[in-house]
Scaffold this motif. Structure first.
Motif, PDB file in Angstrom:
ATOM      1  N   LEU A  88       1.715   8.260   9.788  1.00 25.83           N
ATOM      2  CA  LEU A  88       1.445   7.143   8.881  1.00 25.83           C
ATOM      3  C   LEU A  88       0.846   5.937   9.607  1.00 25.83           C
ATOM      4  O   LEU A  88      -0.075   5.304   9.105  1.00 25.83           O
ATOM      5  CB  LEU A  88       2.731   6.727   8.162  1.00 25.83           C
ATOM      6  N   GLU A  89       1.374   5.629  10.776  1.00 25.57           N
ATOM      7  CA  GLU A  89       0.927   4.426  11.482  1.00 25.57           C
ATOM      8  C   GLU A  89      -0.311   4.650  12.334  1.00 25.57           C
ATOM      9  O   GLU A  89      -1.034   3.705  12.634  1.00 25.57           O
ATOM     10  CB  GLU A  89       2.061   3.881  12.357  1.00 25.57           C
ATOM     11  N   ARG A  90      -0.525   5.860  12.787  1.00 21.06           N
ATOM     12  CA  ARG A  90      -1.637   6.234  13.660  1.00 21.06           C
ATOM     13  C   ARG A  90      -1.701   5.342  14.889  1.00 21.06           C
ATOM     14  O   ARG A  90      -0.761   5.299  15.661  1.00 21.06           O
ATOM     15  CB  ARG A  90      -2.936   6.244  12.867  1.00 21.06           C
TER      16      ARG A  90
ATOM     17  N   CYS B  86       5.497   4.373   1.999  1.00 24.50           N
ATOM     18  CA  CYS B  86       6.012   5.548   2.708  1.00 24.50           C
ATOM     19  C   CYS B  86       6.777   5.134   3.961  1.00 24.50           C
ATOM     20  O   CYS B  86       7.840   5.689   4.250  1.00 24.50           O
ATOM     21  CB  CYS B  86       4.869   6.486   3.091  1.00 24.50           C
TER      22      CYS B  86
ATOM     23  N   THR C 264       0.837  -1.193   0.000  1.00 23.20           N
ATOM     24  CA  THR C 264       0.000   0.000   0.000  1.00 23.20           C
ATOM     25  C   THR C 264       0.874   1.246   0.000  1.00 23.20           C
ATOM     26  O   THR C 264       2.081   1.175   0.245  1.00 23.20           O
ATOM     27  CB  THR C 264      -0.921   0.030   1.238  1.00 23.20           C
ATOM     28  N   SER C 265       0.256   2.371  -0.248  1.00 22.95           N
ATOM     29  CA  SER C 265       1.026   3.621  -0.269  1.00 22.95           C
ATOM     30  C   SER C 265       1.581   3.947   1.117  1.00 22.95           C
ATOM     31  O   SER C 265       2.686   4.474   1.233  1.00 22.95           O
ATOM     32  CB  SER C 265       0.161   4.767  -0.787  1.00 22.95           C
ATOM     33  N   VAL C 266       0.844   3.603   2.173  1.00 19.27           N
ATOM     34  CA  VAL C 266       1.337   3.838   3.537  1.00 19.27           C
ATOM     35  C   VAL C 266       2.540   2.943   3.813  1.00 19.27           C
ATOM     36  O   VAL C 266       3.548   3.394   4.375  1.00 19.27           O
ATOM     37  CB  VAL C 266       0.213   3.595   4.573  1.00 19.27           C
ATOM     38  N   GLU C 267       2.467   1.680   3.403  1.00 19.90           N
ATOM     39  CA  GLU C 267       3.600   0.771   3.593  1.00 19.90           C
ATOM     40  C   GLU C 267       4.817   1.238   2.813  1.00 19.90           C
ATOM     41  O   GLU C 267       5.949   1.159   3.301  1.00 19.90           O
ATOM     42  CB  GLU C 267       3.225  -0.646   3.175  1.00 19.90           C
TER      43      GLU C 267
END
Length: 180
Positions: A122-124, A61, A56-59
């Motif tokens: 990113l991780e929240r 980043c 994913t885009s979060v992963e």
């Protein structure tokens, strides 16, 4: 794999009155349509055999944040070694530490604070509850103490606490090496 390397293209016949540019455009148009057909076939094959996880885009980043963190931590470890050497030489000569060492220290502190904020954004909730929650909390404490030291919020005449913080920063290097 393209139409040129397989030798399956047909030469374009150029009439005498046509320009070279229009002939190239015709050739490019025919090559593009063949390439699109081949891309569609490869896409179908890729869909059949591609069963790996999709990042994913979060992963993605977070992966870049890990690379940046690795660079910061290793650079900071090298800097700490250089600072100790320069500080000992200054003490031997009876001088204070050079001012630029504090500026570099502040730059590293700012980099670590930014890295922690980006990681948290990113991780929240996973920042505190995910698989790396222990390391994230450790990093937060080390960066908070580093920030307190840089801002001189503490009123410590005993340098033992500051030395413990510096050792914790070295341990942080091990954390970064583990994540890569």
């Amino acid at each position: 794999e393209g139409s040129l390397s397989s030798g399956s293209f047909e030469p374009v016949k150029v009439p005498k009155r046509r320009s070279l540019v229009s002939a190239m455009m015709q050739f490019q148009g025919s090559a593009t349509s063949k390439d699109e057909d081949e891309d569609a076939e490869h896409g179908q094959l890729r869909d059949l055999f591609d069963d790996g996880p999709v990042e994913t885009s979060v992963e993605r980043c977070l992966r870049y944040v890990n690379y940046t963190s690795f660079f910061l931590v290793v650079s900071n470890a090298v800097y700490m070694g250089i600072r100790v050497d320069v500080s000992f030489r200054a003490i031997e000569k009876g001088h204070d530490d050079p001012a630029h060492l504090d500026a570099i220290e502040h730059a590293f502190t700012a980099g670590f604070v930014i890295e922690l904020i980006v990681r948290f954004a990113l991780e929240r909730l996973a920042f505190f509850c995910g698989g790396n929650a222990g390391w994230n909390i450790f990093d937060s404490l080390v960066v908070a103490f580093q920030l307190f030291e840089a801002l001189q919020v503490h009123n410590l005449n005993n340098t033992t606490f500051i030395r413990i913080i510096r050792v914790a920063r070295i341990v942080r290097t091990a954390r970064v090496l583990r994540t890569l």
